[in-house]
Design a protein around this motif. Structure first.
Motif, PDB file in Angstrom:
ATOM      1  N   HIS A  71       1.376  -6.161   5.164  1.00 13.20           N
ATOM      2  CA  HIS A  71       0.933  -7.400   5.788  1.00 13.20           C
ATOM      3  C   HIS A  71       1.028  -8.590   4.845  1.00 13.20           C
ATOM      4  O   HIS A  71       0.886  -9.735   5.270  1.00 13.20           O
ATOM      5  CB  HIS A  71      -0.512  -7.261   6.276  1.00 13.20           C
ATOM      6  CG  HIS A  71      -0.647  -6.415   7.501  1.00 13.20           C
ATOM      7  ND1 HIS A  71       0.015  -6.698   8.675  1.00 13.20           N
ATOM      8  CD2 HIS A  71      -1.358  -5.278   7.735  1.00 13.20           C
ATOM      9  CE1 HIS A  71      -0.291  -5.791   9.589  1.00 13.20           C
ATOM     10  NE2 HIS A  71      -1.116  -4.914   9.045  1.00 13.20           N
ATOM     11  N   ARG A  72       1.230  -8.313   3.567  1.00 15.20           N
ATOM     12  CA  ARG A  72       1.347  -9.384   2.578  1.00 15.20           C
ATOM     13  C   ARG A  72       2.437  -9.009   1.583  1.00 15.20           C
ATOM     14  O   ARG A  72       2.864  -7.849   1.533  1.00 15.20           O
ATOM     15  CB  ARG A  72       0.014  -9.619   1.867  1.00 15.20           C
ATOM     16  CG  ARG A  72      -0.529  -8.411   1.137  1.00 15.20           C
ATOM     17  CD  ARG A  72      -1.810  -8.758   0.384  1.00 15.20           C
ATOM     18  NE  ARG A  72      -2.836  -9.245   1.278  1.00 15.20           N
ATOM     19  CZ  ARG A  72      -3.745  -8.460   1.851  1.00 15.20           C
ATOM     20  NH1 ARG A  72      -3.717  -7.155   1.634  1.00 15.20           N
ATOM     21  NH2 ARG A  72      -4.663  -8.957   2.638  1.00 15.20           N
ATOM     22  N   PRO A  73       2.925  -9.957   0.782  1.00 20.32           N
ATOM     23  CA  PRO A  73       4.006  -9.654  -0.162  1.00 20.32           C
ATOM     24  C   PRO A  73       3.635  -8.533  -1.127  1.00 20.32           C
ATOM     25  O   PRO A  73       2.488  -8.409  -1.562  1.00 20.32           O
ATOM     26  CB  PRO A  73       4.197 -10.988  -0.900  1.00 20.32           C
ATOM     27  CG  PRO A  73       3.715 -12.028   0.055  1.00 20.32           C
ATOM     28  CD  PRO A  73       2.583 -11.397   0.792  1.00 20.32           C
ATOM     29  N   LEU A  74       4.627  -7.706  -1.445  1.00 23.39           N
ATOM     30  CA  LEU A  74       4.458  -6.644  -2.433  1.00 23.39           C
ATOM     31  C   LEU A  74       4.733  -7.228  -3.810  1.00 23.39           C
ATOM     32  O   LEU A  74       5.842  -7.680  -4.096  1.00 23.39           O
ATOM     33  CB  LEU A  74       5.417  -5.490  -2.138  1.00 23.39           C
ATOM     34  CG  LEU A  74       5.505  -4.382  -3.202  1.00 23.39           C
ATOM     35  CD1 LEU A  74       4.153  -3.712  -3.397  1.00 23.39           C
ATOM     36  CD2 LEU A  74       6.577  -3.364  -2.831  1.00 23.39           C
ATOM     37  N   GLN A  75       3.708  -7.219  -4.656  1.00 26.91           N
ATOM     38  CA  GLN A  75       3.834  -7.725  -6.015  1.00 26.91           C
ATOM     39  C   GLN A  75       3.179  -6.738  -6.973  1.00 26.91           C
ATOM     40  O   GLN A  75       2.325  -5.949  -6.588  1.00 26.91           O
ATOM     41  CB  GLN A  75       3.178  -9.105  -6.146  1.00 26.91           C
ATOM     42  CG  GLN A  75       3.839 -10.183  -5.295  1.00 26.91           C
ATOM     43  CD  GLN A  75       3.128 -11.513  -5.401  1.00 26.91           C
ATOM     44  OE1 GLN A  75       1.936 -11.575  -5.644  1.00 26.91           O
ATOM     45  NE2 GLN A  75       3.868 -12.601  -5.217  1.00 26.91           N
ATOM     46  N   GLY A  76       3.578  -6.793  -8.227  1.00 26.34           N
ATOM     47  CA  GLY A  76       2.994  -5.919  -9.232  1.00 26.34           C
ATOM     48  C   GLY A  76       3.603  -4.536  -9.291  1.00 26.34           C
ATOM     49  O   GLY A  76       3.077  -3.660  -9.995  1.00 26.34           O
ATOM     50  N   ALA A  77       4.697  -4.301  -8.578  1.00 24.80           N
ATOM     51  CA  ALA A  77       5.377  -3.006  -8.625  1.00 24.80           C
ATOM     52  C   ALA A  77       6.506  -3.065  -9.650  1.00 24.80           C
ATOM     53  O   ALA A  77       7.242  -4.056  -9.721  1.00 24.80           O
ATOM     54  CB  ALA A  77       5.923  -2.638  -7.251  1.00 24.80           C
TER      55      ALA A  77
END
Length: 732
Positions: free
Chosen positions: A106-112
């Motif tokens: 539902h929101r941007p994927l960050q920190g991967a």
């Protein structure tokens, strides 16, 4: 004339009408279709024999995505070390592929991210190709382009600017010698107090009025329009601030300015994870004063190199064609470089753009393409006039028949884009989208309404107040010479000059200065003056040469930390004040701070260094007031006086040091003696000037604050005086 009212010029349209355009730009390079419906970036970085790949993924499917799977083959010549993910995502390695899985997005994927170790010391280029699948309302899968990384090449030593808690956009519209600037402040997070927004007016323009919502106070002083509010609207967005000018009589080929803002952050994070005080500024607004244009600024420094850093673009209807111009912060350089400049046109401001204007700097090709909805691709290129027409200028002239028969006067939405495909570094360079906003008020092209032009022309014709005089400055000293792109216009004569001018010895007594409230509210300097102001006792001298008055001098014997105002003997077009040095009745370090310099008066006070108590006993100070311009004294010595606007900082604070160059209008025979002093108090922090590299043709100046202050000083106006070295007497 100043107004405090709601602006009615622009009615905000639906932001949703613009989202399709912006999403297209953020996801697509030239020639790519709208598929896939996401933004994905895989960014490698190399250190100590290991490569770290960072992922960023944003879905663009209404209602979100589910079962998002990102598979990345292990690059040849490496071995998998570890993976990192946020709580909403899992990571797995099966010996051949690294897989990231998110059940509901539902929101941007960050920190991967994941880390691999280089196992082949002879190999320098590592390549992988991500494959992504997803479910939801628009399910699908997509094989992304290859990502190659050369560890033998240098890393790009650059990082994007930290996001500001205030987004400041600016645009301009000009028609029939009426120029209107629009400033759009939008809060992006947290509470903002004591917001000050300033716009230096280009030299030669005539100030007509300033308009703002009722929560702002507008002011005009010394060539700068200011908007001040105690707190920005908590809802985030406010009506645009508006500055109305006349360009009648301007001979410069282009006018350049920028808006800047300073404020205080409020909340538990202020002073801990975010600065207590912060500032930002727009890109340069480059306007042709007698054209009919719409100009939009883009922030400078949002890409690593200035040769493709777009600072503004302009749109001009030329009868049978739409003229589009992009300006860059630095020189573009010779042809052959892998630079691509684009401008997207969306005629209905809905969905994605229908047309793109393209300039390829590598081969000089300039063309336009239409989007083919049926085939889901761009149609063949149609050559148009334009190209790289100046050191910092890219331009297209697009006939209306290539824009689907669009008629002059019809509004549309447009966004510029610049791409640098240099292979010099081990990773790709970011692209510049101009402007980087979804605000439809900024993106929509619309000619200046006729009723606005008519009312401002009438105001210009009946202007009867001092503000209606041509603005002599301050100049935007750190702006590139965009005027070099156009034919040189005849130079304007100095506002006040004479072949030979002398200042005689004092023969008149200046009236006792009194505290006079400013007629246009401006941010008060710190400390705030008390209600009862001690009357300074002047021992003045004044010029009395009829019609050849260069300035006046005087002395104040009771100046303290309280703001005091000096009434001048005459009205100047552009007075520049030098008030220094202080006597030493008290030992605490201090400077004289000027404020509210007006044609017939100026204010000043003693400002102690930050480590002192702020209160200062009465001191004696001498001052000289000079009309800006170039002068020749009776003995032939040359004197030049001017002002400039700058934020250039000095000191040990952790900001990039940037000196502002000043070029004399008339070259001296040898390096002159130079004086400089801050003329304003827009930023109340302690500040003084520093100079270096004085030559016969110019010098460099910067602002110096206390060493412990980490944030840059706000923009101030600096006055300077250059005089031929030697000895003699003015007026005996």
């Amino acid at each position: 004339m100043l107004k405090n009212c709601k602006s009615k010029l622009i009615s905000p349209s639906s932001v949703g009408m613009i989202l399709g355009l912006m999403l297209f730009l953020m996801a697509s390079a030239p020639g790519e279709a709208q598929w896939p419906p996401y933004n994905f970036r895989l960014t490698p970085a190399y250190q100590a024999g290991k490569i770290t790949y960072s992922l960023a993924f944003t879905g663009r499917v209404p209602g979100g995505m589910s079962d998002v799977m990102i598979k990345i083959p292990l690059p040849d010549g490496t071995r998998f070390v570890e993976g990192h993910v946020p709580d909403t995502t899992t990571v797995d390695f099966d010996g051949q592929e690294i897989t990231f899985f998110t059940s509901v997005l539902h929101r941007p994927l960050q920190g991967a991210s994941f880390v691999v170790e280089v196992t082949d010391p002879q190999q320098t280029v590592f390549t992988t190709r991500p494959w992504i699948s997803w479910k939801g309302d628009i399910p699908g899968d997509y094989l992304n382009p290859e990502v190659s990384f050369d560890i033998a090449k240098p890393a790009l030593d650059w990082s994007s600017p930290a996001p500001s808690r205030l987004r400041l956009e600016a645009s301009a519209a000009v028609a029939n010698d009426i120029l209107v600037y629009y400033i759009y402040p939008t809060k992006t997070g947290g509470r903002l107090w004591d917001l000050n927004i300033h716009l230096p007016l280009p030299a030669g323009t005539t100030f007509l009025s300033a308009e703002a919502p009722s929560t702002f106070v507008a002011g005009f002083n010394n060539g700068v329009v200011s908007f001040v509010t105690s707190e920005l609207d908590p809802n985030g967005q406010t009506e645009p601030l508006r500055v109305n000018l006349s360009t009648r009589g301007v001979t410069a080929p282009v006018l350049v300015t920028e808006a800047w803002a300073a404020w205080k952050n409020v909340g538990p994070a202020a002073g801990r994870t975010i600065p207590v005080e912060e500032g930002t500024q727009t890109g340069h607004l480059v306007v042709q004063p007698h054209a009919s244009q719409r100009v939009i600024a883009d922030k400078i420094g949002d890409v690593p190199f200035s040769n493709y850093d777009v600072t503004s673009f302009s749109l001009e209807e030329t009868g049978s064609a739409l003229k589009i111009s992009l300006y860059t912060a630095g020189e573009i350089g010779p042809p052959g470089q892998p630079l691509t400049f684009l401008f997207y046109v969306n005629t209905d401001c809905i969905d994605k753009p229908e047309y793109q204007a393209v300039y390829l700097h590598q081969n000089g090709k300039t063309y336009v393409q239409a989007w083919n909805t049926a085939d889901n691709k761009w149609d063949p290129a149609q050559p148009v006039q334009g190209g790289n027409l100046g050191p910092r200028l890219i331009s297209w002239e697009v006939p209306y028949n290539l824009l689907g028969g669009r008629q002059p006067g019809q509004s549309f939405c447009g966004v510029g884009r610049a791409i640098n495909e240099s292979k010099e570094f081990n990773s790709a360079l970011p692209a510049d989208t101009a402007p980087d906003t979804t605000d439809p008020r900024v993106l929509r092209y619309q000619a200046l309404p006729t009723d606005i032009v008519t009312s401002l022309l009438d105001l210009a014709a009946h202007q009867d107040n001092p503000a209606g005089q041509p603005v002599p400055g301050p100049a935007l000293a750190d702006a590139p010479n965009y005027g070099a792109l156009y034919p040189t216009a005849p130079a304007s004569p100095p506002a006040a000059s004479s072949p030979t001018v002398t200042i005689p010895a004092a023969t008149a007594t200046m009236p006792t200065p009194t505290s006079i409230p400013t007629s246009t509210p401006l941010p008060s300097p710190s400390p705030t003056p008390a209600a009862s102001v001690p009357t300074p006792t002047p021992t003045p001298t004044a010029t009395t040469v009829p019609e050849k008055i260069m300035g006046e001098v005087g002395q104040i014997s009771a100046l303290t930390h309280q703001l005091q105002t000096v009434k001048l003997n005459r009205t100047y077009a552009n007075p520049v004040i030098f008030a220094q040095p202080l006597s030493r009745n008290e030992g605490q370090a201090a400077v004289v701070r000027l404020a509210e310099v007006q044609p017939d008066r100026f204010s000043l006070y003693i400002q102690e260094a930050p480590d002192q108590d702020g209160s200062h006993t009465a001191e004696t100070i001498s001052y000289i007031v000079l009309e800006a311009g170039t002068w020749t004294l009776e003995n032939g010595d040359l004197v030049e006086v001017g002002t400039l606007a700058t934020t250039a900082p000095a000191g040990d604070q952790p900001v990039s040091q940037r000196w502002t160059p000043v070029t004399f209008k008339s070259a001296f025979a040898t390096a002159p003696v130079i004086f400089s002093q801050v003329q304003t108090a827009y930023d109340p922090h302690w500040v003084k000037t520093r100079q270096r590299n004085a030559t016969a043709t110019g010098f460099e100046v910067m602002l110096e604050e206390e060493e412990v202050k980490a944030s840059p000083h706000g923009r101030e106006t600096v006055g300077w005086l250059a005089i031929t070295p030697g000895q003699g007497a003015w007026g005996g």
